[in-house]
Design a protein around this motif. Structure first.
Motif, PDB file in Angstrom:
ATOM      1  N   PHE A 210      36.395 -25.348  65.828  1.00 52.02           N
ATOM      2  CA  PHE A 210      34.956 -25.064  65.735  1.00 52.02           C
ATOM      3  C   PHE A 210      34.400 -25.471  64.367  1.00 52.02           C
ATOM      4  O   PHE A 210      33.367 -26.122  64.273  1.00 52.02           O
ATOM      5  CB  PHE A 210      34.682 -23.574  65.959  1.00 52.02           C
ATOM      6  N   GLN A 211      35.061 -25.053  63.312  1.00 48.00           N
ATOM      7  CA  GLN A 211      34.498 -25.196  61.988  1.00 48.00           C
ATOM      8  C   GLN A 211      34.761 -26.545  61.354  1.00 48.00           C
ATOM      9  O   GLN A 211      34.006 -26.965  60.464  1.00 48.00           O
ATOM     10  CB  GLN A 211      35.006 -24.064  61.081  1.00 48.00           C
ATOM     11  N   GLY A 212      35.827 -27.251  61.772  1.00 47.40           N
ATOM     12  CA  GLY A 212      36.170 -28.495  61.103  1.00 47.40           C
ATOM     13  C   GLY A 212      36.639 -28.226  59.686  1.00 47.40           C
ATOM     14  O   GLY A 212      37.013 -27.113  59.322  1.00 47.40           O
ATOM     15  N   THR A 213      36.588 -29.250  58.853  1.00 46.68           N
ATOM     16  CA  THR A 213      37.095 -29.122  57.487  1.00 46.68           C
ATOM     17  C   THR A 213      35.996 -28.883  56.464  1.00 46.68           C
ATOM     18  O   THR A 213      36.275 -28.615  55.300  1.00 46.68           O
ATOM     19  CB  THR A 213      37.876 -30.386  57.087  1.00 46.68           C
ATOM     20  N   ASP A 214      34.730 -28.981  56.887  1.00 43.89           N
ATOM     21  CA  ASP A 214      33.617 -28.774  55.970  1.00 43.89           C
ATOM     22  C   ASP A 214      32.517 -28.022  56.696  1.00 43.89           C
ATOM     23  O   ASP A 214      31.857 -28.561  57.591  1.00 43.89           O
ATOM     24  CB  ASP A 214      33.089 -30.120  55.465  1.00 43.89           C
ATOM     25  N   LEU A 215      32.304 -26.780  56.322  1.00 41.42           N
ATOM     26  CA  LEU A 215      31.302 -25.956  56.997  1.00 41.42           C
ATOM     27  C   LEU A 215      29.885 -26.495  56.846  1.00 41.42           C
ATOM     28  O   LEU A 215      28.997 -26.147  57.623  1.00 41.42           O
ATOM     29  CB  LEU A 215      31.355 -24.525  56.455  1.00 41.42           C
ATOM     30  N   ARG A 216      29.660 -27.355  55.861  1.00 38.64           N
ATOM     31  CA  ARG A 216      28.322 -27.897  55.649  1.00 38.64           C
ATOM     32  C   ARG A 216      28.015 -29.091  56.540  1.00 38.64           C
ATOM     33  O   ARG A 216      26.875 -29.547  56.592  1.00 38.64           O
ATOM     34  CB  ARG A 216      28.159 -28.321  54.186  1.00 38.64           C
ATOM     35  N   ALA A 217      29.016 -29.599  57.224  1.00 36.04           N
ATOM     36  CA  ALA A 217      28.818 -30.791  58.044  1.00 36.04           C
ATOM     37  C   ALA A 217      27.894 -30.493  59.222  1.00 36.04           C
ATOM     38  O   ALA A 217      27.844 -29.364  59.730  1.00 36.04           O
ATOM     39  CB  ALA A 217      30.163 -31.306  58.546  1.00 36.04           C
ATOM     40  N   ASN A 218      27.192 -31.512  59.669  1.00 42.96           N
ATOM     41  CA  ASN A 218      26.245 -31.351  60.776  1.00 42.96           C
ATOM     42  C   ASN A 218      26.918 -30.921  62.067  1.00 42.96           C
ATOM     43  O   ASN A 218      26.270 -30.346  62.946  1.00 42.96           O
ATOM     44  CB  ASN A 218      25.480 -32.655  61.014  1.00 42.96           C
ATOM     45  N   ASP A 219      28.201 -31.223  62.213  1.00 43.12           N
ATOM     46  CA  ASP A 219      28.895 -30.861  63.450  1.00 43.12           C
ATOM     47  C   ASP A 219      29.866 -29.704  63.259  1.00 43.12           C
ATOM     48  O   ASP A 219      30.740 -29.468  64.093  1.00 43.12           O
ATOM     49  CB  ASP A 219      29.629 -32.070  64.042  1.00 43.12           C
ATOM     50  N   SER A 220      29.698 -28.948  62.159  1.00 46.32           N
ATOM     51  CA  SER A 220      30.523 -27.756  61.954  1.00 46.32           C
ATOM     52  C   SER A 220      29.852 -26.557  62.612  1.00 46.32           C
ATOM     53  O   SER A 220      28.643 -26.352  62.479  1.00 46.32           O
ATOM     54  CB  SER A 220      30.711 -27.485  60.461  1.00 46.32           C
ATOM     55  N   LEU A 221      30.643 -25.780  63.322  1.00 48.60           N
ATOM     56  CA  LEU A 221      30.151 -24.618  64.068  1.00 48.60           C
ATOM     57  C   LEU A 221      30.862 -23.384  63.544  1.00 48.60           C
ATOM     58  O   LEU A 221      32.087 -23.256  63.686  1.00 48.60           O
ATOM     59  CB  LEU A 221      30.433 -24.829  65.554  1.00 48.60           C
ATOM     60  N   LEU A 222      30.118 -22.492  62.911  1.00 51.82           N
ATOM     61  CA  LEU A 222      30.719 -21.274  62.360  1.00 51.82           C
ATOM     62  C   LEU A 222      31.346 -20.448  63.468  1.00 51.82           C
ATOM     63  O   LEU A 222      30.712 -20.150  64.474  1.00 51.82           O
ATOM     64  CB  LEU A 222      29.651 -20.446  61.634  1.00 51.82           C
ATOM     65  N   ALA A 223      32.606 -20.074  63.286  1.00 56.40           N
ATOM     66  CA  ALA A 223      33.328 -19.275  64.275  1.00 56.40           C
ATOM     67  C   ALA A 223      33.090 -17.795  64.042  1.00 56.40           C
ATOM     68  O   ALA A 223      32.851 -17.342  62.920  1.00 56.40           O
ATOM     69  CB  ALA A 223      34.819 -19.584  64.217  1.00 56.40           C
ATOM     70  N   CYS A 224      33.190 -17.025  65.124  1.00 57.48           N
ATOM     71  CA  CYS A 224      33.010 -15.568  65.057  1.00 57.48           C
ATOM     72  C   CYS A 224      34.055 -14.902  65.947  1.00 57.48           C
ATOM     73  O   CYS A 224      33.793 -14.584  67.109  1.00 57.48           O
ATOM     74  CB  CYS A 224      31.604 -15.187  65.525  1.00 57.48           C
ATOM     75  N   PRO A 225      35.279 -14.705  65.444  1.00 59.95           N
ATOM     76  CA  PRO A 225      36.293 -14.023  66.245  1.00 59.95           C
ATOM     77  C   PRO A 225      35.786 -12.656  66.708  1.00 59.95           C
ATOM     78  O   PRO A 225      35.180 -11.911  65.934  1.00 59.95           O
ATOM     79  CB  PRO A 225      37.475 -13.873  65.271  1.00 59.95           C
ATOM     80  N   LYS A 226      36.037 -12.355  67.958  1.00 67.15           N
ATOM     81  CA  LYS A 226      35.545 -11.094  68.519  1.00 67.15           C
ATOM     82  C   LYS A 226      36.557 -10.595  69.543  1.00 67.15           C
ATOM     83  O   LYS A 226      37.439 -11.357  69.965  1.00 67.15           O
ATOM     84  CB  LYS A 226      34.166 -11.296  69.153  1.00 67.15           C
ATOM     85  N   HIS A 227      36.523  -9.296  69.873  1.00 64.10           N
ATOM     86  CA  HIS A 227      35.587  -8.266  69.442  1.00 64.10           C
ATOM     87  C   HIS A 227      36.386  -7.301  68.584  1.00 64.10           C
ATOM     88  O   HIS A 227      37.400  -6.785  69.021  1.00 64.10           O
ATOM     89  CB  HIS A 227      34.990  -7.553  70.640  1.00 64.10           C
ATOM     90  N   PHE A 228      35.903  -7.036  67.378  1.00 60.07           N
ATOM     91  CA  PHE A 228      36.665  -6.299  66.382  1.00 60.07           C
ATOM     92  C   PHE A 228      36.400  -4.796  66.536  1.00 60.07           C
ATOM     93  O   PHE A 228      35.305  -4.335  66.238  1.00 60.07           O
ATOM     94  CB  PHE A 228      36.248  -6.777  64.988  1.00 60.07           C
ATOM     95  N   ALA A 229      37.350  -4.028  67.007  1.00 61.50           N
ATOM     96  CA  ALA A 229      38.699  -4.419  67.404  1.00 61.50           C
ATOM     97  C   ALA A 229      39.178  -3.475  68.504  1.00 61.50           C
ATOM     98  O   ALA A 229      38.638  -2.396  68.709  1.00 61.50           O
ATOM     99  CB  ALA A 229      39.656  -4.352  66.217  1.00 61.50           C
ATOM    100  N   GLY A 230      40.225  -3.943  69.225  1.00 61.52           N
ATOM    101  CA  GLY A 230      40.857  -3.138  70.259  1.00 61.52           C
ATOM    102  C   GLY A 230      40.166  -3.163  71.599  1.00 61.52           C
ATOM    103  O   GLY A 230      40.508  -2.370  72.486  1.00 61.52           O
ATOM    104  N   TYR A 231      39.206  -4.082  71.786  1.00 61.22           N
ATOM    105  CA  TYR A 231      38.431  -4.107  73.023  1.00 61.22           C
ATOM    106  C   TYR A 231      39.313  -4.377  74.245  1.00 61.22           C
ATOM    107  O   TYR A 231      39.051  -3.890  75.342  1.00 61.22           O
ATOM    108  CB  TYR A 231      37.344  -5.170  72.895  1.00 61.22           C
ATOM    109  N   GLY A 232      40.377  -5.152  74.057  1.00 58.23           N
ATOM    110  CA  GLY A 232      41.259  -5.467  75.173  1.00 58.23           C
ATOM    111  C   GLY A 232      42.068  -4.291  75.675  1.00 58.23           C
ATOM    112  O   GLY A 232      42.757  -4.393  76.691  1.00 58.23           O
TER     113      GLY A 232
END
Length: 763
Positions: A211-233
């Motif tokens: 998702f994020q690639g190697t540079d968060l500033r790049a036009n094709d970088s997508l900030l990741a959001c691991p979920k769901h914190f925590a124990g939802y499973g």
């Protein structure tokens, strides 16, 4: 002999490779605006901005709303529609940090222009969406993709997803879901990587990297959001949004590792879960969001609520009213409110009354602004808001080809008696039966926010393309997903009688998996079972193709079929991917990331359970920890998966019977392709801690190897185990290794093979 710790593990061209090392790998990222250091480190730019902000503007930076229903940008007669105009006004007033689930990049650009040029401080917006397994090019649902056991594939599909999502103006995805799910009744099993924390950690890390690639500033970088914190499973009864009573040791050993792996890979956000843990809802859980996340792990990113979850503290009975819910959420460490608007509504008054400290608000705002800066939004607020990219970066040919590859690699062959599969492309007539054969609507699977149904390839289309215009093929629905069709079974039976082989495509519809789709009976609907029973009675060879978002309880007519194939929800290229495997253009190589129970009443059911004081024999008299009616063994265990060849594992061998705390142990086994076709094998390393302060699993996955074997070829597989790989969470919640006796085995699945003992000593 090849070393399992080869650093080239993510190269897709390697003939044999390991996915991950035995311990969870970490990836170092250089993130602009997020320099390494303590969570309290300050940024002069952000501090200057904070000093200029009013409390209302600070609350606005902690408030995100959904884009659904806000209206059109332009109305020729009246201008923007009222709901949209209200949103534009909020942006101009500095009352919103961003919006989520909009696919209108032109509107996003207009909103950003208002935020940057018309709001008092010019703080850019951030645009988010629930991009779970693709945007317009749909990849297999995450559980299906996890069946590949292939971290490199997860990197590549997440990267392709990021390219499409950012072309639509999305800069932040609420993914990956990294919940460890051990109860197949839970609908959201489909969103994660299954029941194993080791596999879940490695695939979570891979998806963040993609998702994020190697540079968060790049036009094709997508900030990741691991979920769901925590124990939802771990919600009780597999019921969505339910409570989760999890011992601290289990929380840390099972449910937290995928999150830690994600943050080590560079993820700068996480989403609080709906459930409570130990009676404290996650959105207001200081122990989770501050003690562990910010304290122990020094996480410097932001925490966002789930949809309205801060308001739900009132429904939990954890807060008396909205204002108290806001106070408990932000002081616990939940920085941003999604959808409810409660932070904007209540934070200013809470601060002015002295009930909420300004320092708490400021720290939350710092976290949000740091992430925006890391994404390069202050330097380039219009990054990922270029409408021209939609023409070049959406449904690229290489992305469509990747969707087909991912679909093939996600397929798991459960059973193949008398080598019924692959089917020949000529010489046999085929009856293609079932409610999903001609269906596009259920091809993509749940959690496609912006689906492109037109591009979905049906099974009928895929099979016809594979067989050609003169194919001896009959196609009959037979029934609906949950209802019979008048004359449907009769038509199906007639088609099967006239054919050489029947292929039945059956299982779950999209709305039977995902959020809010928990099921008491994880079975195939009765209308479909009646169809399968009738077809089975004809006596022709049967191939069962399962469409599903979880492990299922299978009826006898399915269990007795000659061939059973897990096809999950495979996305845009479903029909082509299945046809590739069905006719042998691609041999199946997937492995189960979840255990198939014999009966739904066994749930929660998972391979890496703890040993009881009266362990049961798999077969035999009904004594010990078992049910009267059913064996304790899985119908199909975690890690199981067949190919179109046969494989033999030699005995597991170790270099020495004893290692020290500072030593390492080489573990080897010879794997041989004993069949006549080329084969892709996934060798798996499992360990067991025989005696521990806290009772440990009967087996735990610690490594995997991907092997491509020609007929008759043998490969010596080697894993290297260190004492660190044998650490576990003790009663005091620390992770460490004890001296003692352990077992290790290299096997094709979680129950196969004969373990070998060894000893770890302190010197």
């Amino acid at each position: 002999m090849e070393n399992a710790n080869d650093n080239s593990q993510f190269s897709p061209s390697r003939r044999t490779f390991l996915v991950g090392s035995l311990a969870a790998t970490t990836v170092a990222f250089s993130l602009p605006g997020m320099a390494a250091g303590p969570a309290s480190a300050t940024d002069p730019f952000i501090e200057r901005l904070l000093k200029r902000m009013t409390i209302e503007e600070k609350a606005g930076q902690l408030t995100m709303n959904g884009a659904q229903g806000i209206g059109r940008l332009v109305n020729p007669d009246t201008g923007p529609e009222p709901t949209l105009q209200a949103t534009l006004d909020e942006i101009a007033n500095g009352n919103l940090t961003g919006l989520f689930n909009s696919d209108d990049v032109k509107l996003g650009r207009t909103m950003q222009q208002i935020a940057v040029e018309k709001s008092r401080l010019g703080i850019p917006l951030i645009f988010a969406a629930d991009i779970i397994h693709g945007l317009k090019t749909a990849f297999p649902v995450p559980l299906g993709e996890a069946s590949s056991f292939d971290a490199d594939l997860c990197v590549r599909t997440a990267r392709a997803t990021a390219v499409e999502a950012t072309a639509f103006g999305v800069q932040w995805t609420f993914a990956p879901a990294v919940d460890i799910a051990r109860d197949q009744r839970w609908g959201r099993v489909v969103e994660g990587a299954g029941e194993d924390p080791w596999l879940g950690s490695h695939l979570a890390q891979a998806r963040v990297r993609g998702f994020q690639g190697t540079d968060l500033r790049a036009n094709d970088s997508l900030l990741a959001c691991p979920k769901h914190f925590a124990g939802y499973g771990a919600v009780q009864g597999g019921m969505d949004y339910n409570t989760a009573d999890i011992p601290e040791t289990t929380l840390r050993e099972v449910h937290l590792p995928p999150f830690k792996a994600s943050f080590d890979a560079g993820a700068l956000s996480t989403m609080a879960s709906f459930n409570d843990t130990g009676g404290v809802p996650s959105t207001g859980n200081h122990h989770l969001l501050t003690d562990i996340l910010r304290g122990e792990w020094a996480f410097r990113g932001l925490v966002v609520s789930d949809f309205n979850s801060e308001k739900e503290l009132v429904d939990h009975g954890y807060a008396a009213d909205e204002a108290e819910a806001v106070h408990k959420s932000i002081t616990a460490g939940c920085d941003m409110s999604i959808q409810g608007g409660l932070y904007l509504k209540h934070i200013p008054a809470l601060v002015k009354s002295g009930r909420l400290k300004m320092a708490v608000v400021d720290e939350a705002v710092r976290r949000v602004l740091r992430v925006k800066k890391a994404l390069g939004l202050f330097e380039n607020p219009y990054r990922s808001l270029d409408p021209a990219r939609m023409a070049t970066d959406v449904r690229r040919p290489e992305a469509v080809a990747l969707a087909r590859e991912a679909g093939r690699k996600a397929i798991v062959l459960l059973k193949n008696e008398r080598s019924l599969l692959p089917l020949p492309k000529s010489g046999k007539s085929i009856a293609l039966i079932g409610p999903f054969v001609m269906d596009k609507n259920n091809a993509l699977g749940p959690w496609m926010v912006f689906p492109d149904m037109k591009s979905a390839v049906t099974l009928e289309q895929g099979v016809r393309d594979a067989l050609g215009a003169n194919a001896a093929l009959s196609v009959v629905s037979g029934c609906g997903v949950e209802r019979p069709i008048e004359g449907g079974i009769d038509a199906a039976v007639a088609a099967v009688r006239a054919a050489d082989v029947a292929v039945l495509y059956v299982g779950e519809a999209t709305n039977m998996s995902g959020e809010g789709a928990s099921r008491v009976d994880i079975t195939i609907p009765k209308a479909q079972v009646d169809l399968i029973d009738a077809v089975a009675a004809v006596g022709k060879p049967i191939v069962i193709l399962l469409k599903h978002g979880r492990a299922l309880e299978l009826p006898n007519s399915v269990k007795n079929a000659q061939a059973i194939v897990c096809t999950w929800f495979l996305g845009s290229e479903s029909g082509n991917a299945i046809a590739d495997v069905l006719f042998g253009d691609f041999a199946p190589q997937g492995r189960l990331p979840v255990s198939f129970p014999r009966r739904a009443g066994q749930e929660p059911f998972y391979y890496n359970h703890r040993s009881t004081g009266r362990p049961s024999m798999v077969e035999g008299p009904p004594v010990g920890a078992r049910y009267r009616e059913v064996s304790t063994s899985a119908l199909y265990p975690f890690g199981h998966g067949l190919g179109y060849s046969t494989v033999a594992y030699g005995p597991t061998e170790i270099a020495a019977p004893r290692i020290t705390m500072n030593g390492s142990l080489a573990v080897n086994a010879r794997v041989t392709n004993t069949g006549t076709r080329r084969h892709h094998e996934v060798a798996q390393l499992y360990v067991r801690i025989k005696v521990a302060e806290v009772v440990q699993p009967v087996r735990a996955l610690k490594g995997i190897r991907h092997l491509d074997l020609d007929p008759g070829e043998s490969v010596d597989v080697e894993f290297v185990v260190t004492a660190k790989d044998l650490a576990y969470v003790h009663a005091d919640t620390t992770m460490r290794t004890d001296a003692g006796v352990f077992e290790v085995v290299i096997a094709p699945n979680s129950v196969a093979g004969r373990p070998v003992p060894f000893v770890v000593s302190r010197s």
